[in-house]
Motif scaffolding. Structure first.
Motif, PDB file in Angstrom:
ATOM      1  N   THR A  19       0.839  -1.205   0.000  1.00 26.77           N
ATOM      2  CA  THR A  19       0.000   0.000   0.000  1.00 26.77           C
ATOM      3  C   THR A  19       0.867   1.247   0.000  1.00 26.77           C
ATOM      4  O   THR A  19       0.571   2.220  -0.704  1.00 26.77           O
ATOM      5  CB  THR A  19      -0.937   0.002   1.223  1.00 26.77           C
ATOM      6  N   LEU A  20       1.944   1.226   0.772  1.00 25.18           N
ATOM      7  CA  LEU A  20       2.823   2.396   0.840  1.00 25.18           C
ATOM      8  C   LEU A  20       3.548   2.667  -0.481  1.00 25.18           C
ATOM      9  O   LEU A  20       3.972   3.793  -0.725  1.00 25.18           O
ATOM     10  CB  LEU A  20       3.839   2.220   1.976  1.00 25.18           C
ATOM     11  N   GLU A  21       3.678   1.674  -1.316  1.00 23.90           N
ATOM     12  CA  GLU A  21       4.351   1.863  -2.610  1.00 23.90           C
ATOM     13  C   GLU A  21       3.437   2.479  -3.666  1.00 23.90           C
ATOM     14  O   GLU A  21       3.915   3.004  -4.661  1.00 23.90           O
ATOM     15  CB  GLU A  21       4.888   0.524  -3.111  1.00 23.90           C
ATOM     16  N   ASP A  22       2.123   2.454  -3.465  1.00 29.11           N
ATOM     17  CA  ASP A  22       1.176   2.976  -4.453  1.00 29.11           C
ATOM     18  C   ASP A  22       0.726   4.376  -4.035  1.00 29.11           C
ATOM     19  O   ASP A  22      -0.152   4.536  -3.187  1.00 29.11           O
ATOM     20  CB  ASP A  22      -0.019   2.025  -4.562  1.00 29.11           C
ATOM     21  N   TYR A  23       1.322   5.416  -4.682  1.00 31.30           N
ATOM     22  CA  TYR A  23       1.019   6.797  -4.312  1.00 31.30           C
ATOM     23  C   TYR A  23      -0.419   7.194  -4.639  1.00 31.30           C
ATOM     24  O   TYR A  23      -1.010   8.005  -3.941  1.00 31.30           O
ATOM     25  CB  TYR A  23       1.989   7.761  -5.000  1.00 31.30           C
ATOM     26  N   GLU A  24      -0.986   6.636  -5.685  1.00 30.55           N
ATOM     27  CA  GLU A  24      -2.351   6.987  -6.041  1.00 30.55           C
ATOM     28  C   GLU A  24      -3.325   6.512  -4.968  1.00 30.55           C
ATOM     29  O   GLU A  24      -4.211   7.266  -4.551  1.00 30.55           O
ATOM     30  CB  GLU A  24      -2.718   6.386  -7.402  1.00 30.55           C
ATOM     31  N   MET A  26      -2.589   5.961  -1.909  1.00 30.84           N
ATOM     32  CA  MET A  26      -2.297   6.742  -0.711  1.00 30.84           C
ATOM     33  C   MET A  26      -2.977   8.108  -0.790  1.00 30.84           C
ATOM     34  O   MET A  26      -3.544   8.588   0.187  1.00 30.84           O
ATOM     35  CB  MET A  26      -0.786   6.937  -0.558  1.00 30.84           C
ATOM     36  N   ALA A  27      -2.924   8.743  -1.954  1.00 28.45           N
ATOM     37  CA  ALA A  27      -3.549  10.066  -2.110  1.00 28.45           C
ATOM     38  C   ALA A  27      -5.063   9.958  -1.945  1.00 28.45           C
ATOM     39  O   ALA A  27      -5.692  10.833  -1.340  1.00 28.45           O
ATOM     40  CB  ALA A  27      -3.188  10.649  -3.467  1.00 28.45           C
ATOM     41  N   LEU A  28      -5.655   8.892  -2.465  1.00 29.36           N
ATOM     42  CA  LEU A  28      -7.100   8.723  -2.363  1.00 29.36           C
ATOM     43  C   LEU A  28      -7.546   8.358  -0.945  1.00 29.36           C
ATOM     44  O   LEU A  28      -8.731   8.432  -0.632  1.00 29.36           O
ATOM     45  CB  LEU A  28      -7.581   7.679  -3.361  1.00 29.36           C
ATOM     46  N   MET A  29      -6.614   7.972  -0.082  1.00 28.91           N
ATOM     47  CA  MET A  29      -6.950   7.699   1.310  1.00 28.91           C
ATOM     48  C   MET A  29      -7.120   8.987   2.111  1.00 28.91           C
ATOM     49  O   MET A  29      -7.675   8.962   3.204  1.00 28.91           O
ATOM     50  CB  MET A  29      -5.850   6.852   1.960  1.00 28.91           C
ATOM     51  N   ASN A  30      -6.658  10.082   1.563  1.00 28.82           N
ATOM     52  CA  ASN A  30      -6.781  11.361   2.249  1.00 28.82           C
ATOM     53  C   ASN A  30      -8.197  11.887   2.010  1.00 28.82           C
ATOM     54  O   ASN A  30      -8.429  12.795   1.215  1.00 28.82           O
ATOM     55  CB  ASN A  30      -5.718  12.323   1.712  1.00 28.82           C
ATOM     56  N   THR A  36     -12.895  18.161   0.397  1.00 25.95           N
ATOM     57  CA  THR A  36     -12.763  19.622   0.338  1.00 25.95           C
ATOM     58  C   THR A  36     -12.212  20.109  -0.995  1.00 25.95           C
ATOM     59  O   THR A  36     -12.537  21.207  -1.425  1.00 25.95           O
ATOM     60  CB  THR A  36     -11.873  20.134   1.477  1.00 25.95           C
ATOM     61  N   HIS A  37     -11.355  19.328  -1.648  1.00 27.52           N
ATOM     62  CA  HIS A  37     -10.743  19.731  -2.933  1.00 27.52           C
ATOM     63  C   HIS A  37     -10.857  18.605  -3.949  1.00 27.52           C
ATOM     64  O   HIS A  37      -9.850  18.031  -4.383  1.00 27.52           O
ATOM     65  CB  HIS A  37      -9.272  20.092  -2.750  1.00 27.52           C
ATOM     66  N   PRO A  38     -12.066  18.247  -4.380  1.00 27.14           N
ATOM     67  CA  PRO A  38     -12.227  17.132  -5.314  1.00 27.14           C
ATOM     68  C   PRO A  38     -11.591  17.388  -6.680  1.00 27.14           C
ATOM     69  O   PRO A  38     -11.236  16.445  -7.380  1.00 27.14           O
ATOM     70  CB  PRO A  38     -13.741  16.966  -5.442  1.00 27.14           C
ATOM     71  N   GLU A  39     -11.403  18.655  -7.027  1.00 24.41           N
ATOM     72  CA  GLU A  39     -10.817  18.976  -8.339  1.00 24.41           C
ATOM     73  C   GLU A  39      -9.371  18.509  -8.464  1.00 24.41           C
ATOM     74  O   GLU A  39      -8.877  18.256  -9.567  1.00 24.41           O
ATOM     75  CB  GLU A  39     -10.927  20.483  -8.619  1.00 24.41           C
ATOM     76  N   ARG A  40      -8.697  18.382  -7.363  1.00 29.74           N
ATOM     77  CA  ARG A  40      -7.286  17.937  -7.402  1.00 29.74           C
ATOM     78  C   ARG A  40      -7.169  16.447  -7.748  1.00 29.74           C
ATOM     79  O   ARG A  40      -6.101  15.992  -8.121  1.00 29.74           O
ATOM     80  CB  ARG A  40      -6.624  18.193  -6.044  1.00 29.74           C
ATOM     81  N   PHE A  41      -8.257  15.699  -7.615  1.00 31.03           N
ATOM     82  CA  PHE A  41      -8.191  14.248  -7.797  1.00 31.03           C
ATOM     83  C   PHE A  41      -8.822  13.772  -9.106  1.00 31.03           C
ATOM     84  O   PHE A  41      -9.091  12.589  -9.262  1.00 31.03           O
ATOM     85  CB  PHE A  41      -8.870  13.553  -6.607  1.00 31.03           C
ATOM     86  N   ILE A  42      -9.059  14.677 -10.039  1.00 30.27           N
ATOM     87  CA  ILE A  42      -9.605  14.292 -11.329  1.00 30.27           C
ATOM     88  C   ILE A  42      -8.508  13.577 -12.112  1.00 30.27           C
ATOM     89  O   ILE A  42      -7.369  14.044 -12.189  1.00 30.27           O
ATOM     90  CB  ILE A  42     -10.137  15.533 -12.101  1.00 30.27           C
ATOM     91  N   LEU A  50      -0.052  13.767  -6.363  1.00 34.92           N
ATOM     92  CA  LEU A  50      -0.099  12.471  -5.659  1.00 34.92           C
ATOM     93  C   LEU A  50       0.895  12.451  -4.508  1.00 34.92           C
ATOM     94  O   LEU A  50       0.583  11.982  -3.412  1.00 34.92           O
ATOM     95  CB  LEU A  50       0.187  11.326  -6.633  1.00 34.92           C
ATOM     96  N   ASP A  51       2.096  12.985  -4.780  1.00 31.53           N
ATOM     97  CA  ASP A  51       3.126  13.003  -3.748  1.00 31.53           C
ATOM     98  C   ASP A  51       2.706  13.909  -2.598  1.00 31.53           C
ATOM     99  O   ASP A  51       2.871  13.572  -1.427  1.00 31.53           O
ATOM    100  CB  ASP A  51       4.453  13.476  -4.361  1.00 31.53           C
ATOM    101  N   GLU A  52       2.122  15.058  -2.930  1.00 28.74           N
ATOM    102  CA  GLU A  52       1.696  16.022  -1.923  1.00 28.74           C
ATOM    103  C   GLU A  52       0.532  15.490  -1.082  1.00 28.74           C
ATOM    104  O   GLU A  52       0.518  15.635   0.140  1.00 28.74           O
ATOM    105  CB  GLU A  52       1.262  17.291  -2.655  1.00 28.74           C
ATOM    106  N   GLU A  53      -0.445  14.851  -1.728  1.00 26.91           N
ATOM    107  CA  GLU A  53      -1.640  14.396  -1.026  1.00 26.91           C
ATOM    108  C   GLU A  53      -1.442  13.071  -0.282  1.00 26.91           C
ATOM    109  O   GLU A  53      -2.254  12.691   0.551  1.00 26.91           O
ATOM    110  CB  GLU A  53      -2.813  14.246  -2.014  1.00 26.91           C
ATOM    111  N   SER A  54      -0.382  12.374  -0.593  1.00 27.10           N
ATOM    112  CA  SER A  54      -0.169  11.069   0.054  1.00 27.10           C
ATOM    113  C   SER A  54       0.674  11.153   1.320  1.00 27.10           C
ATOM    114  O   SER A  54       0.868  10.153   1.993  1.00 27.10           O
ATOM    115  CB  SER A  54       0.480  10.091  -0.933  1.00 27.10           C
TER     116      SER A  54
END
Length: 171
Positions: A19-24, A26-30, A36-42, A50-54
């Motif tokens: 799980t820790l190796e998959d940044y996508e 990890m980002a979707l777990m936030n 609050t910011h769904p536009e960032r995950f389109i 991905l790096d920032e949100e994970s």
């Protein structure tokens, strides 16, 4: 058992590593950021987002992964203590078994000596003329010689077995 627990913790650690190796993922777990910011995950999401949100989920999962490794170490220690205790109990039972064999050998040797004494007594007890029928000390001499032979036989067998190193010293 400890092995089952070790397998479960090992599986947990492997799943956390994957799980820790998959940044996508990890980002979707936030989830709070996702709401609050769904536009960032389109899709497709850029690597830097991905790096920032994970980061936050990664820190949480790494803390749990560290607990998993701590549990693995603790279980390894418990397994070592169990193995050590089993070996100690086995050595203790081996010692007791050796003592019982020693006692059994002594009793067998004494039984053989008594059997030899009985054989000698039965030979002299027969109604056979041997020239000692009228001697007043014949019975006492035969009994003392037989008892002496039996004692000598037991002592010499025990001495020979100790000399070979198969038995502990009596003193």
């Amino acid at each position: 058992s400890v092995q089952e627990m070790m397998s479960r913790v090992d599986g947990f650690c492997r799943a956390m590593d994957e799980t820790l190796e998959d940044y996508e993922d990890m980002a979707l777990m936030n989830l709070s950021r996702l709401l609050t910011h769904p536009e960032r995950f389109i899709q497709p999401v850029s690597a830097e987002i991905l790096d920032e949100e994970s980061d936050e989920p990664e820190l949480i999962l790494e803390a749990h992964l560290q607990r998993g490794h701590t549990l693995k170490n603790a279980l390894s220690l418990v397994q070592g203590q169990i193995t050590s205790s089993e070996e100690f109990a086995e050595r203790k039972s081996d010692t007791i078994r050796n003592r019982l064999l020693y006692i059994n050998l002594l009793l067998s040797t004494m039984s053989l000596a008594v059997a030899i004494g009985s054989f000698i007594g039965s030979i002299f007890g027969m109604n056979v003329i041997n020239g000692r029928e009228e001697s007043p000390n014949a019975f006492l001499v035969i009994v003392l010689v037989t008892l002496g032979f039996m004692g000598f036989f037991v002592s010499s067998v025990i001495f020979m077995i100790q000399k070979l190193g198969a038995l502990p010293k009596l003193i």
